[in-house]
Each structure stands twice: as structure tokens, then as C-alpha cells.
Design a protein around this motif. Structure first.
Motif, mmCIF file in Angstrom:
data_model
loop_
_atom_site.group_PDB
_atom_site.id
_atom_site.type_symbol
_atom_site.label_atom_id
_atom_site.label_comp_id
_atom_site.label_asym_id
_atom_site.label_seq_id
_atom_site.Cartn_x
_atom_site.Cartn_y
_atom_site.Cartn_z
ATOM 1 N N VAL A 268 0.854 -1.181 0.000
ATOM 2 C CA VAL A 268 0.000 0.000 0.000
ATOM 3 C C VAL A 268 0.895 1.237 0.000
ATOM 4 O O VAL A 268 1.669 1.435 0.951
ATOM 5 C CB VAL A 268 -0.894 0.028 1.256
ATOM 6 N N PRO A 269 0.852 2.076 -1.031
ATOM 7 C CA PRO A 269 1.633 3.316 -0.998
ATOM 8 C C PRO A 269 1.196 4.194 0.179
ATOM 9 O O PRO A 269 0.006 4.332 0.452
ATOM 10 C CB PRO A 269 1.295 3.984 -2.334
ATOM 11 N N VAL A 270 2.156 4.761 0.883
ATOM 12 C CA VAL A 270 1.854 5.544 2.079
ATOM 13 C C VAL A 270 2.364 6.976 1.911
ATOM 14 O O VAL A 270 3.555 7.196 1.678
ATOM 15 C CB VAL A 270 2.505 4.917 3.332
ATOM 16 N N LYS A 271 1.441 7.929 2.030
ATOM 17 C CA LYS A 271 1.823 9.344 2.035
ATOM 18 C C LYS A 271 2.137 9.744 3.469
ATOM 19 O O LYS A 271 1.332 9.551 4.373
ATOM 20 C CB LYS A 271 0.695 10.216 1.483
ATOM 21 N N THR A 272 3.313 10.297 3.679
ATOM 22 C CA THR A 272 3.715 10.669 5.033
ATOM 23 C C THR A 272 4.668 11.854 4.967
ATOM 24 O O THR A 272 4.964 12.371 3.883
ATOM 25 C CB THR A 272 4.387 9.472 5.745
ATOM 26 N N LYS A 273 5.147 12.279 6.109
ATOM 27 C CA LYS A 273 6.098 13.384 6.175
ATOM 28 C C LYS A 273 7.389 12.899 6.810
ATOM 29 O O LYS A 273 7.386 12.048 7.700
ATOM 30 C CB LYS A 273 5.510 14.541 6.986
ATOM 31 N N ILE A 274 8.484 13.468 6.339
ATOM 32 C CA ILE A 274 9.794 13.094 6.851
ATOM 33 C C ILE A 274 10.591 14.364 7.107
ATOM 34 O O ILE A 274 10.461 15.351 6.372
ATOM 35 C CB ILE A 274 10.523 12.161 5.855
ATOM 36 N N VAL A 275 11.391 14.347 8.149
ATOM 37 C CA VAL A 275 12.225 15.492 8.502
ATOM 38 C C VAL A 275 13.656 15.207 8.053
ATOM 39 O O VAL A 275 14.242 14.190 8.440
ATOM 40 C CB VAL A 275 12.193 15.752 10.022
ATOM 41 N N ASP A 276 14.212 16.087 7.217
ATOM 42 C CA ASP A 276 15.560 15.851 6.701
ATOM 43 C C ASP A 276 16.614 16.313 7.705
ATOM 44 O O ASP A 276 16.304 16.782 8.811
ATOM 45 C CB ASP A 276 15.742 16.522 5.339
ATOM 46 N N LYS A 277 17.878 16.203 7.324
ATOM 47 C CA LYS A 277 18.985 16.510 8.229
ATOM 48 C C LYS A 277 19.006 17.969 8.655
ATOM 49 O O LYS A 277 19.535 18.315 9.711
ATOM 50 C CB LYS A 277 20.311 16.132 7.563
ATOM 51 N N ASP A 278 18.428 18.826 7.824
ATOM 52 C CA ASP A 278 18.394 20.254 8.137
ATOM 53 C C ASP A 278 17.181 20.644 8.963
ATOM 54 O O ASP A 278 16.961 21.834 9.228
ATOM 55 C CB ASP A 278 18.412 21.073 6.839
ATOM 56 N N GLY A 279 16.373 19.647 9.341
ATOM 57 C CA GLY A 279 15.194 19.926 10.139
ATOM 58 C C GLY A 279 13.990 20.352 9.334
ATOM 59 O O GLY A 279 12.964 20.751 9.908
ATOM 60 N N GLN A 280 14.096 20.260 8.016
ATOM 61 C CA GLN A 280 12.990 20.646 7.148
ATOM 62 C C GLN A 280 12.047 19.460 6.928
ATOM 63 O O GLN A 280 12.487 18.351 6.630
ATOM 64 C CB GLN A 280 13.516 21.129 5.788
ATOM 65 N N GLU A 281 10.764 19.703 7.085
ATOM 66 C CA GLU A 281 9.759 18.655 6.888
ATOM 67 C C GLU A 281 9.239 18.685 5.462
ATOM 68 O O GLU A 281 8.937 19.749 4.928
ATOM 69 C CB GLU A 281 8.601 18.862 7.875
ATOM 70 N N ARG A 282 9.144 17.523 4.864
ATOM 71 C CA ARG A 282 8.604 17.439 3.503
ATOM 72 C C ARG A 282 7.722 16.204 3.381
ATOM 73 O O ARG A 282 7.859 15.236 4.131
ATOM 74 C CB ARG A 282 9.719 17.392 2.460
ATOM 75 N N GLU A 283 6.802 16.246 2.420
ATOM 76 C CA GLU A 283 5.880 15.136 2.203
ATOM 77 C C GLU A 283 6.443 14.177 1.170
ATOM 78 O O GLU A 283 6.991 14.602 0.144
ATOM 79 C CB GLU A 283 4.520 15.665 1.746
ATOM 80 N N ILE A 284 6.321 12.894 1.451
ATOM 81 C CA ILE A 284 6.791 11.872 0.513
ATOM 82 C C ILE A 284 5.723 10.786 0.377
ATOM 83 O O ILE A 284 4.827 10.666 1.215
ATOM 84 C CB ILE A 284 8.108 11.224 0.984
ATOM 85 N N THR A 285 5.805 10.027 -0.704
ATOM 86 C CA THR A 285 4.969 8.837 -0.875
ATOM 87 C C THR A 285 5.897 7.632 -0.953
ATOM 88 O O THR A 285 6.752 7.545 -1.835
ATOM 89 C CB THR A 285 4.119 8.927 -2.152
ATOM 90 N N VAL A 286 5.739 6.720 -0.022
ATOM 91 C CA VAL A 286 6.612 5.551 0.067
ATOM 92 C C VAL A 286 5.946 4.379 -0.649
ATOM 93 O O VAL A 286 4.815 4.009 -0.322
ATOM 94 C CB VAL A 286 6.892 5.178 1.528
ATOM 95 N N THR A 287 6.630 3.808 -1.613
ATOM 96 C CA THR A 287 6.060 2.724 -2.409
ATOM 97 C C THR A 287 6.900 1.449 -2.397
ATOM 98 O O THR A 287 6.414 0.399 -2.813
ATOM 99 C CB THR A 287 5.884 3.161 -3.874
ATOM 100 N N LYS A 288 8.145 1.537 -1.939
ATOM 101 C CA LYS A 288 9.027 0.358 -1.950
ATOM 102 C C LYS A 288 9.703 0.182 -0.599
ATOM 103 O O LYS A 288 9.856 1.117 0.178
ATOM 104 C CB LYS A 288 10.088 0.495 -3.051
ATOM 105 N N ASP A 289 10.138 -1.050 -0.342
ATOM 106 C CA ASP A 289 10.799 -1.384 0.905
ATOM 107 C C ASP A 289 12.169 -0.723 0.998
ATOM 108 O O ASP A 289 12.925 -0.677 0.022
ATOM 109 C CB ASP A 289 10.979 -2.898 1.029
ATOM 110 N N ASP A 290 12.482 -0.236 2.195
ATOM 111 C CA ASP A 290 13.856 0.176 2.484
ATOM 112 C C ASP A 290 14.676 -1.084 2.787
ATOM 113 O O ASP A 290 14.127 -2.130 3.095
ATOM 114 C CB ASP A 290 13.910 1.053 3.742
ATOM 115 N N GLY A 291 15.979 -0.948 2.728
ATOM 116 C CA GLY A 291 16.827 -2.018 3.234
ATOM 117 C C GLY A 291 17.199 -3.096 2.248
ATOM 118 O O GLY A 291 17.979 -3.990 2.585
ATOM 119 N N ILE A 292 16.643 -3.061 1.042
ATOM 120 C CA ILE A 292 17.043 -4.051 0.032
ATOM 121 C C ILE A 292 18.321 -3.548 -0.622
ATOM 122 O O ILE A 292 18.358 -2.441 -1.153
ATOM 123 C CB ILE A 292 15.930 -4.265 -1.007
ATOM 124 N N ARG A 293 19.367 -4.368 -0.584
ATOM 125 C CA ARG A 293 20.685 -3.933 -1.027
ATOM 126 C C ARG A 293 21.147 -4.692 -2.274
ATOM 127 O O ARG A 293 21.661 -5.819 -2.169
ATOM 128 C CB ARG A 293 21.705 -4.120 0.108
#
Length: 346
Positions: A268-293
Motif C-alpha cells: 500500500v503506498p503511504v503518504k507521510t512526512k519526513i524530517v531531513d537533516k536540516d530539520g525541514q519537513e517534507r511530504e513523501i509517498t513511500v512505495t518500496k521497501d527500504d533495506g534491500i541492497r
């Protein structure tokens, strides 16, 4: 290899709950997670054909039953517990991945809403919800009750949470399925949710009598998972090389499955917010698994140092990552699912 939806893959190894005692249901529930391809089906048939213990009388009826279930030869029963939908969020890396700033209730809302939208099930027809969770206080019933309401499921639908450590999500599905078999309800959702970014492992076990830990087995309850891995590897002779090769093979299969889109129907694609290294919040849509190398090999993994014990075999490369994510399985009695117009994928 065949491409199939998540529910169909689960279905190839789904066993009628009325046919087996609890211990064998647990075995098959574990096995069903690995059956994703035609090759997997062949492996399962081989496994089931060898279910026997040396020097004991082989349970021929059970062996035949197992093989017949894998081949899909058992006739459908109106009392079967069937899977209607099986969906999940992408899996994020804890603390530094896509869901590091996403709360567990938001993750759960995403899969609940998607389940309702995909199946067109009337929320009032859901008879029970059980959520598996380890890190939330009390397994998180209040958090997930809130998520239930946000997703549009009314207060007339009961919700409970369970904590069986690494088997919590599976236990939740079993709880709902068993409730259906017992006649408590006709349809329910078994789910699992975890935010290891928001809630860390370990720490204070809570208010307990210190004298309890004079008991050896009681002390063992506080052993970290990494040390548990080392103990299991040592006890059963699982070498570092074996672990690295298995981890590399797992990564390679995950890369191939992602590239071929085999996970698309279950994610299920998930719309959420993430805070970057500079403390700025932005909206993203996550569609794939993290951690696959991509490009992971046993040789590369062999260069990593042990993570938990000097001279140990468990590393950051051959361990499972700490993760954030959620999943939900909608199950029902076959006769009721048909009456409601649901497509029984299992």
C-alpha cells in the motif's frame, strides 16, 4: 515463476483451521509465508512428504492430508476460514528510513483504509480486529483503537492487541481465525504494526520483584536478541559462512522480486512526512521497501565485524534490520464471504 498477489501466495499454503490441531496449524502458518512461487510449491510438497520422526510410527493420514492441501485437492467447505485480502505498507528502516517520523497509528490507518477500499467490505460487518505489536505499551490497544476510528471502522467493532514477540502479527491472524471457527464472528482483521523508530527495544522491564531474576530462566528473558542469535548459532552449529550466504541469497531474491514487481499488489503506498537533516519537513509517498541492497554477496558480508559479541557470527549484514511498517489480513467464513459478495482469494 508465476506472478501472483499477496493473498494468492498466502493461499497456496493456507490450511483449513478445522482440519488440524493447534501445533500443526502453527507449523503450516509458518510455512505459508515462504510459498511464493512454483518452485516454492515443489519445496513444500517435498517437506510435507517427509514429515515423520525416526523410530516412530508415521502418521500417514497427516502426511497425505498435508500433501493434498498443498496440491489444493481438499474440497471447499462453507465453514472454511478464507483470506479475502492481505496488504502491507512498505517496510522502512528504523530511525533512518522512510517511516522514521511516522507514528504507528498512521501506519495502521494506511493498511486499514486500503483493505476497506480494495474489498468494498462494509465496516460494520467486521466482527473483530486483533493487532500484534511488541513495543507499544500494553501492545498498543489504545493507539490502534484510535487508528480504527480514523480509518472509518465504528466503535461497534471490537479491537484487541497481542504481544507474542516476533510472532505477534501471526498470532493476531490466528486469534481472529479461531474466533471465526468458534462462531464468535464471521469476519475479522488480523494485523501487525511496529514502529521501532518511535519505540526502542530493550530497556527497563518495568515493575518487577528483583528476586525473580535469581531464577536462571527468568534472567534469560532479558537476553538481547543479538546475543540470542549468537547462542542459537553456537548451539546448532550455524557457521558465519552459512549465515552470510543465506543473507546474500535473501537480498538477491528481494532485489529480483522488487524489480519484477512481485510485491506491487501487496504494498500500500503511504503518504507521510519526513524530517531531513536540516530539520525541514517534507511530504513523501513511500512505495518500496527500504533495506534491500542490490549487489550483496557472501564475500562482501564476510568483511563485516560481529555486531554483538567478540568472535561472534552475527553481523549487521546477516541480521534482519530493525523496521517500521504495518500489515492487515482480512479473513472470513467462506459462506459469509460469498453472501457478502467478497472474492475469496483463498
Amino acid at each position: 515463476r508465476e506472478t501472483s498477489t499477496a493473498a494468492q501466495r498466502l493461499g497456496r499454503a493456507f490450511v483449513r483451521f478445522s482440519a488440524l490441531p493447534t501445533k500443526k496449524r502453527l507449523f503450516y502458518s509458518t510455512c505459508q509465508q515462504i510459498v511464493c512461487t512454483t518452485e516454492g510449491m515443489e519445496r513444500m510438497q517435498t517437506i510435507f512428504g517427509h514429515i515423520s520422526v525416526p523410530n516412530r510410527v508415521q502418521n500417514t493420514s497427516f502426511s497425505n492430508l498435508a500433501q493434498n492441501q498443498v496440491k489444493g485437492q481438499l474440497p471447499d467447505s462453507e465453514d472454511d476460514v478464507v483470506i479475502i485480502s492481505a496488504l502491507r505498507t512498505p517496510i522502512g528502516k528504523a530511525s533512518r528510513g522512510s517511516f522514521k517520523d511516522t507514528t504507528p497509528d498512521d501506519l495502521f490507518v494506511s493498511v486499514l483504509k486500503a483493505t476497506l477500499e480494495k474489498t468494498n467490505v462494509n465496516p460494520t460487518d467486521i466482527g473483530d480486529i486483533c493487532v500484534g505489536n511488541v513495543l507499544q505499551p500494553g501492545a498498543g490497544p489504545a493507539v490502534f483503537r484510535v487508528a480504527q476510528f480514523v480509518a472509518g471502522i465504528p466503535e461497534t467493532v471490537p479491537l484487541s492487541a497481542c504481544n507474542r514477540q516476533c510472532s505477534s502479527g501471526l498470532q493476531a491472524v490466528m486469534n481472529v481465525a479461531n474466533s471465526i471457527k468458534a462462531g464468535v464472528c464471521d469476519m475479522g482483521i488480523g494485523a501487525g504494526v511496529e514502529s521501532m523508530s518511535k519505540r526502542k527495544q530493550g530497556g527497563d522491564p518495568g515493575d518487577m520483584n528483583p528476586d525473580s531474576f535469581m531464577h536462571e530462566k527468568a534472567r534469560d528473558c532479558l537476553i538481547p536478541m543479538g546475543i540470542t542469535s549468537e547462542n542459537v548459532a553456537e548451539r546448532f552449529g550455524v557457521t558465519r559462512e552459512t549465515q552470510d550466504k543465506f543473507a546474500a541469497f535473501s537480498q538477491q531474491r528481494a532485489v529480483a522480486a522488487t524489480e519484477k514487481g512481485w510485491f506491487n499488489d501487496e504494498i500500500v503506498p503511504v503518504k507521510t512526512k519526513i524530517v531531513d537533516k536540516d530539520g525541514q519537513e517534507r511530504e513523501i509517498t513511500v512505495t518500496k521497501d527500504d533495506g534491500i541492497r542490490p549487489g550483496t554477496t557472501g564475500e562482501k558480508l564476510a568483511k563485516l565485524p560481529p555486531a554483538f559479541k567478540k568472535g561472534g557470527t552475527t553481523t549487521a549484514g546477516n541480521s534482519s534490520q530493525v523496521s517500521d511498517g504495518a500489515a492487515a489480513v482480512l479473513v472470513a467464513r467462506r459462506s459469509k464471504a460469498v453472501n457478502w459478495g467478497c472474492r475469496c482469494t483463498v
